[in-house]
Design a protein around this motif. Structure first.
Motif, PDB file in Angstrom:
ATOM      1  N   ALA A  12     -10.166   2.569 -10.250  1.00 32.67           N
ATOM      2  CA  ALA A  12     -10.362   3.649  -9.274  1.00 32.67           C
ATOM      3  C   ALA A  12     -11.769   4.253  -9.394  1.00 32.67           C
ATOM      4  O   ALA A  12     -12.417   4.562  -8.395  1.00 32.67           O
ATOM      5  CB  ALA A  12      -9.302   4.735  -9.472  1.00 32.67           C
ATOM      6  N   VAL A  13     -12.247   4.389 -10.631  1.00 36.24           N
ATOM      7  CA  VAL A  13     -13.588   4.947 -10.838  1.00 36.24           C
ATOM      8  C   VAL A  13     -14.641   3.937 -10.360  1.00 36.24           C
ATOM      9  O   VAL A  13     -15.640   4.307  -9.735  1.00 36.24           O
ATOM     10  CB  VAL A  13     -13.793   5.343 -12.320  1.00 36.24           C
TER      11      VAL A  13
ATOM     12  N   GLU B 111      -1.036   7.716  -7.776  1.00 37.36           N
ATOM     13  CA  GLU B 111      -2.137   8.237  -8.584  1.00 37.36           C
ATOM     14  C   GLU B 111      -1.689   8.601  -9.986  1.00 37.36           C
ATOM     15  O   GLU B 111      -0.648   9.235 -10.183  1.00 37.36           O
ATOM     16  CB  GLU B 111      -2.756   9.453  -7.870  1.00 37.36           C
TER      17      GLU B 111
ATOM     18  N   GLU C 170      -9.751  19.216  -9.441  1.00 39.95           N
ATOM     19  CA  GLU C 170     -11.138  19.662  -9.615  1.00 39.95           C
ATOM     20  C   GLU C 170     -11.847  19.774  -8.264  1.00 39.95           C
ATOM     21  O   GLU C 170     -12.594  20.710  -8.006  1.00 39.95           O
ATOM     22  CB  GLU C 170     -11.907  18.671 -10.498  1.00 39.95           C
ATOM     23  N   ARG C 171     -11.593  18.793  -7.408  1.00 38.03           N
ATOM     24  CA  ARG C 171     -12.261  18.781  -6.100  1.00 38.03           C
ATOM     25  C   ARG C 171     -11.894  20.014  -5.278  1.00 38.03           C
ATOM     26  O   ARG C 171     -12.738  20.561  -4.562  1.00 38.03           O
ATOM     27  CB  ARG C 171     -11.874  17.507  -5.334  1.00 38.03           C
TER      28      ARG C 171
ATOM     29  N   PRO D 187     -11.650   2.749 -15.355  1.00 34.34           N
ATOM     30  CA  PRO D 187     -10.546   2.323 -14.483  1.00 34.34           C
ATOM     31  C   PRO D 187     -11.063   1.801 -13.142  1.00 34.34           C
ATOM     32  O   PRO D 187     -12.158   2.176 -12.702  1.00 34.34           O
ATOM     33  CB  PRO D 187      -9.730   3.600 -14.272  1.00 34.34           C
TER      34      PRO D 187
ATOM     35  N   ILE E 234      -9.100  11.715  -0.439  1.00 38.54           N
ATOM     36  CA  ILE E 234     -10.084  12.795  -0.508  1.00 38.54           C
ATOM     37  C   ILE E 234     -11.414  12.356   0.116  1.00 38.54           C
ATOM     38  O   ILE E 234     -12.142  13.173   0.670  1.00 38.54           O
ATOM     39  CB  ILE E 234     -10.279  13.311  -1.959  1.00 38.54           C
TER      40      ILE E 234
ATOM     41  N   CYS F 107       0.836  -1.203   0.000  1.00 41.53           N
ATOM     42  CA  CYS F 107       0.000   0.000   0.000  1.00 41.53           C
ATOM     43  C   CYS F 107       0.871   1.253   0.000  1.00 41.53           C
ATOM     44  O   CYS F 107       2.012   1.241   0.461  1.00 41.53           O
ATOM     45  CB  CYS F 107      -0.926  -0.004   1.213  1.00 41.53           C
ATOM     46  N   SER F 108       0.335   2.324  -0.541  1.00 35.21           N
ATOM     47  CA  SER F 108       1.007   3.621  -0.549  1.00 35.21           C
ATOM     48  C   SER F 108       0.050   4.647   0.014  1.00 35.21           C
ATOM     49  O   SER F 108      -1.154   4.407   0.109  1.00 35.21           O
ATOM     50  CB  SER F 108       1.373   4.019  -1.980  1.00 35.21           C
ATOM     51  N   LEU F 109       0.592   5.805   0.388  1.00 40.31           N
ATOM     52  CA  LEU F 109      -0.296   6.906   0.773  1.00 40.31           C
ATOM     53  C   LEU F 109      -0.972   7.452  -0.474  1.00 40.31           C
ATOM     54  O   LEU F 109      -2.171   7.721  -0.486  1.00 40.31           O
ATOM     55  CB  LEU F 109       0.507   7.996   1.482  1.00 40.31           C
TER      56      LEU F 109
ATOM     57  N   THR G 120     -17.078  14.466  -7.888  1.00 42.34           N
ATOM     58  CA  THR G 120     -16.084  14.940  -8.854  1.00 42.34           C
ATOM     59  C   THR G 120     -15.593  13.797  -9.742  1.00 42.34           C
ATOM     60  O   THR G 120     -15.388  13.972 -10.944  1.00 42.34           O
ATOM     61  CB  THR G 120     -14.891  15.603  -8.122  1.00 42.34           C
ATOM     62  N   VAL G 121     -15.437  12.614  -9.150  1.00 37.57           N
ATOM     63  CA  VAL G 121     -15.042  11.451  -9.950  1.00 37.57           C
ATOM     64  C   VAL G 121     -16.066  11.220 -11.064  1.00 37.57           C
ATOM     65  O   VAL G 121     -15.713  11.048 -12.237  1.00 37.57           O
ATOM     66  CB  VAL G 121     -14.924  10.181  -9.070  1.00 37.57           C
TER      67      VAL G 121
ATOM     68  N   ILE H  70      -8.724  14.755 -10.686  1.00 39.62           N
ATOM     69  CA  ILE H  70      -9.904  14.725  -9.811  1.00 39.62           C
ATOM     70  C   ILE H  70      -9.616  15.523  -8.537  1.00 39.62           C
ATOM     71  O   ILE H  70     -10.444  16.305  -8.064  1.00 39.62           O
ATOM     72  CB  ILE H  70     -10.298  13.267  -9.507  1.00 39.62           C
ATOM     73  N   ARG H  71      -8.414  15.346  -7.992  1.00 38.82           N
ATOM     74  CA  ARG H  71      -8.042  16.128  -6.798  1.00 38.82           C
ATOM     75  C   ARG H  71      -8.073  17.628  -7.083  1.00 38.82           C
ATOM     76  O   ARG H  71      -8.581  18.407  -6.288  1.00 38.82           O
ATOM     77  CB  ARG H  71      -6.627  15.763  -6.342  1.00 38.82           C
TER      78      ARG H  71
ATOM     79  N   LEU I 107      -5.436  10.981 -14.144  1.00 40.28           N
ATOM     80  CA  LEU I 107      -6.887  11.085 -13.951  1.00 40.28           C
ATOM     81  C   LEU I 107      -7.191  11.378 -12.477  1.00 40.28           C
ATOM     82  O   LEU I 107      -7.952  12.292 -12.161  1.00 40.28           O
ATOM     83  CB  LEU I 107      -7.576   9.781 -14.382  1.00 40.28           C
ATOM     84  N   LEU I 108      -6.576  10.620 -11.570  1.00 35.60           N
ATOM     85  CA  LEU I 108      -6.835  10.825 -10.148  1.00 35.60           C
ATOM     86  C   LEU I 108      -6.294  12.179  -9.679  1.00 35.60           C
ATOM     87  O   LEU I 108      -6.927  12.858  -8.865  1.00 35.60           O
ATOM     88  CB  LEU I 108      -6.236   9.682  -9.323  1.00 35.60           C
TER      89      LEU I 108
ATOM     90  N   ARG J 233      -6.235   2.781  -0.138  1.00 34.86           N
ATOM     91  CA  ARG J 233      -5.511   4.030  -0.411  1.00 34.86           C
ATOM     92  C   ARG J 233      -6.479   5.156  -0.792  1.00 34.86           C
ATOM     93  O   ARG J 233      -6.367   6.269  -0.323  1.00 34.86           O
ATOM     94  CB  ARG J 233      -4.569   3.724  -1.580  1.00 34.86           C
ATOM     95  N   LEU J 234      -7.467   4.813  -1.633  1.00 33.77           N
ATOM     96  CA  LEU J 234      -8.373   5.857  -2.125  1.00 33.77           C
ATOM     97  C   LEU J 234      -9.396   6.276  -1.070  1.00 33.77           C
ATOM     98  O   LEU J 234      -9.895   7.392  -1.099  1.00 33.77           O
ATOM     99  CB  LEU J 234      -9.108   5.382  -3.379  1.00 33.77           C
TER     100      LEU J 234
ATOM    101  N   VAL K 218     -15.761  14.068 -13.698  1.00 32.15           N
ATOM    102  CA  VAL K 218     -14.549  13.982 -14.521  1.00 32.15           C
ATOM    103  C   VAL K 218     -14.647  12.784 -15.466  1.00 32.15           C
ATOM    104  O   VAL K 218     -14.291  12.866 -16.644  1.00 32.15           O
ATOM    105  CB  VAL K 218     -13.277  13.894 -13.631  1.00 32.15           C
ATOM    106  N   TRP K 219     -15.197  11.683 -14.953  1.00 33.10           N
ATOM    107  CA  TRP K 219     -15.289  10.470 -15.771  1.00 33.10           C
ATOM    108  C   TRP K 219     -16.237  10.643 -16.951  1.00 33.10           C
ATOM    109  O   TRP K 219     -16.027  10.074 -18.030  1.00 33.10           O
ATOM    110  CB  TRP K 219     -15.693   9.271 -14.893  1.00 33.10           C
TER     111      TRP K 219
ATOM    112  N   ILE L 197     -14.739   4.430  -6.482  1.00 33.61           N
ATOM    113  CA  ILE L 197     -15.254   5.652  -5.830  1.00 33.61           C
ATOM    114  C   ILE L 197     -16.641   6.070  -6.315  1.00 33.61           C
ATOM    115  O   ILE L 197     -17.467   6.525  -5.522  1.00 33.61           O
ATOM    116  CB  ILE L 197     -14.300   6.864  -5.997  1.00 33.61           C
TER     117      ILE L 197
END
Ligand code: FES
Ligand SMILES: [Fe+2]
Lengths: 170, 437
Positions: free
Chosen positions: B244-245, A68, A78-79, B242, B372, A63-65, B227-228, A75-76, A71-72, B364-365, B231-232, B248
């Motif tokens: 990730a989508v 990304e 935009e958020r 993906p 987030i 695992c990582s913190l 937001t996901v 998203i950050r 795309l991810l 992680r997500l 954006v998607w 979330i």
């Protein structure tokens, strides 16, 4: 705020100074919250990686913190602009202090350049201010006459500690 | 001035049928009583036995705020010991986990202990001759937690002698553990990938409650999951969605989705969301996995195991598991207004690696201090911790879909947006808080 986000390279192969300036500029764009311009510094297949383990080698089955893709990251970004992003009301601010980046490797034939930058990073929100110490490793390459980030790896000195919110980018 | 110590009636009065008093979240005194009574009276999660595979392996953690050790004894069983030297109280282990060999040795004056805690040796032992040392508390060594149960790898311990036995405490709720474990073709899990540790400035129960709070995702997570989705939408048509989508975006499902997904209630504060479907239902198949499951269990049973889409199963007092994701969150109380959240992930032994990859991506997500989605939630907990100091109203409302006959019921499935699980957790809270008082 007038700093140019992306300076074109003078020649096909970047000089050490151009690599160093690029890394410093990246941190400045984050501190100035110019996140759209910041994101443009990343190649389309780029990753931003913040390991969870000391000397971590695998981002997939460890695992990582953060690990990304663009795309991810987008998203950050935009958020952060969102009207209902309550954890950013009020907004966080951040501040980088970089040691001069060191050019660890340069391979013009492979279009691959790696720099290593020890740094202190401060993130604040309301009454809280938190200091982080980290090393940033940038894997860069030249695309259309400009440097782009292929991989930015941020190794926190206390990567395995329990943290509160880390909301911006180191 | 103490208001609650030794006063079972005052503690009971904090929990009403449809509301709870703010002191359960903000009072340091109530917090201390939880540590003294509620945690020791409950079966509390310690760790997974794959964290200590070999004799002498140990892992240090807490029950409530008390430091303890999970250790693999020389006879192959797992023991739970208080992590405190019987001499002067020094914590015995240096690292969070490691291997101590055949015995523990205290770094202060070198008293040593077998891996079941019993005293092995003391340097210059003759200094204790004729002192009555044999009768002392210290002579018993590192005190073991007497009630320990290893349930298919998941180790629980109860500090007090009173209370319920393991089966009575958990009852039918163990089916969620079974389902998570059965998802391995060989019925075995292994802790893998590293633990995410996230500090929260709020009461631990806010996190527990949130696990079955199905009216918040589409609101509090609009910033992240919303937001996901937005954006998607801009991705060129035909782009493969993906992972990730997939993970979330379902947080933005509408109210009806959560109403229909259902909630199940078991005894003693346990329960789960996602009786019929959940936000984990529509993940892409992992190549080769179903074939392995079919080979191991037969098609019918494999389909039944994988057809369960339980969302969050809360085990009172302070863990939550996600079977379809192989994830366990441990809400470790530190103070009335401080909680350490540890999110642990498991590998399904003999299943394709991509399952672990998805598990880690989910963790992680959603659960990292850099997540987030995590930021959305923590902001709400911290605001609640602050807002509760208002004297205008000392009560927190848990009334949604309340029915007066619910108190005695168990193993019932109800509307997925009911706050019954939270009321139910507080009924258990009162029970284990005042037990033996
Ligand atoms: S404190 Fe442990 S041996 Fe003295
Ligand atoms: Fe949430």
């Amino acid at each position: 705020m007038s700093m140019v986000a992306e300076a074109p390279l003078k020649n096909a192969v970047p000089t050490d100074q151009e690599l160093i300036d690029f890394v410093v500029r990246e941190a400045r764009l984050i501190d100035q919250q110019r996140f759209d311009e910041w994101l443009d510094l990343y190649a389309d297949d780029a990753y931003y990686w913040m390991p969870l383990e000391w000397n971590q080698t695998d981002p997939r089955l460890t695992c990582s913190l953060m690990y990304e893709d663009k795309l991810l990251l987008s998203i950050r970004v935009e958020r952060l602009k969102g009207a209902r992003t309550f954890s950013q009301k009020p907004k966080s601010r951040c501040h980088h202090v970089l040691q001069t980046p060191q050019v660890d490797s340069r391979d013009a034939a492979a279009n691959s350049y790696v720099t290593w930058t020890p740094m202190h990073y401060v993130e604040t929100r309301l009454e809280e201010q938190t200091l982080y110490a980290a090393w940033a490793t940038h894997h860069l390459s030249v695309e259309n006459g400009k440097l782009k980030i292929k991989l930015k790896r941020v190794d926190l000195i206390n990567c395995d500690a329990a943290f509160g919110n880390i909301q911006l980018f180191m | 001035m103490p208001r609650y110590a030794g006063d079972a009636a005052a503690l009971r009065a904090l929990v009403r049928d449809q509301e709870v008093h703010r002191d359960v979240y903000v009072s340091e005194e109530v917090f201390q009583l939880e540590m003294e009574h509620m945690f020791p009276n409950s079966w509390v999660y310690v760790g997974h036995d794959s964290q200590v595979p070999n004799a002498g392996d140990y892992y240090g953690t807490t029950i409530g705020t008390q430091p303890i050790l999970l250790v693999r004894h020389t006879d192959g069983t797992v023991k739970v010991l208080h992590n405190r030297c019987p001499h002067k109280g020094t914590r015995i282990t240096s690292e969070t986990c490691g291997n101590t060999g055949k015995f523990f040795r205290c770094p202060y004056h070198a008293w040593s202990f077998k891996t079941d805690g019993s005293l092995l040796a003391i340097p210059l032992k003759k200094g204790y001759e004729n002192t009555g040392f044999e009768q002392s508390h210290a002579a018993t060594g590192m005190a073991p937690v007497r009630h320990v149960r290893n349930y298919r790898g998941f180790v629980f311990a109860k500090i007090n002698d009173g209370g319920l036995d393991f089966e009575e405490f958990f009852g039918e709720s163990l089916s969620s553990f079974d389902n998570m474990i059965d998802r391995s073709p060989v019925g075995q899990l292994k802790v893998a990938g590293g633990v995410l540790r996230y500090m929260h400035n709020c009461n631990w129960k806010m996190l527990v409650e949130n696990q079955t709070d199905t009216c918040h995702p589409m609101v509090a997570h609009e910033s992240s999951a919303g937001t996901v989705v937005e954006v998607w939408k801009k991705a060129p048509p035909g782009t493969k969605k993906p992972m990730a989508v997939e993970i979330i975006a379902p947080f933005m499902s509408p109210y009806e989705f959560f109403e229909n997904m259902g909630i199940r209630i078991w005894d003693n504060g346990h329960g789960h969301t996602g009786v019929h479907h959940s936000i984990h239902s529509d993940y892409s198949a992992i190549p080769g996995y179903f074939e392995k499951m079919t080979a191991a269990y037969g098609e019918k049973r494999a389909k039944a195991i994988l057809g369960e889409n339980r969302h969050n199963t809360v085990y009172f007092p302070n863990i939550m598991i996600k079977g379809p994701i192989q994830l366990l969150r441990h809400f470790k109380p530190i103070a009335a207004n401080k909680t350490l959240v540890e999110s642990w992930t498991f590998q399904l032994v003999d299943a394709p690696d991509m399952l672990l990859e998805r598990t880690l991506m989910y963790n992680r997500l959603i659960n990292a201090p850099t997540s987030i989605v995590g930021h959305d939630d923590l902001e709400m907990y911290e605001r609640a911790q602050e807002g509760l100091h208002s004297n205008a109203n000392e009560w927190v409302n848990l009334q949604r879909l309340y029915s007066p006959d619910e108190a005695g019921q168990t193993n019932v499935a109800v509307n997925g947006t009911s706050e019954w699980p939270m009321r139910h957790q507080f009924r258990a809270w009162t029970k284990f808080m005042t037990m033996g008082m």
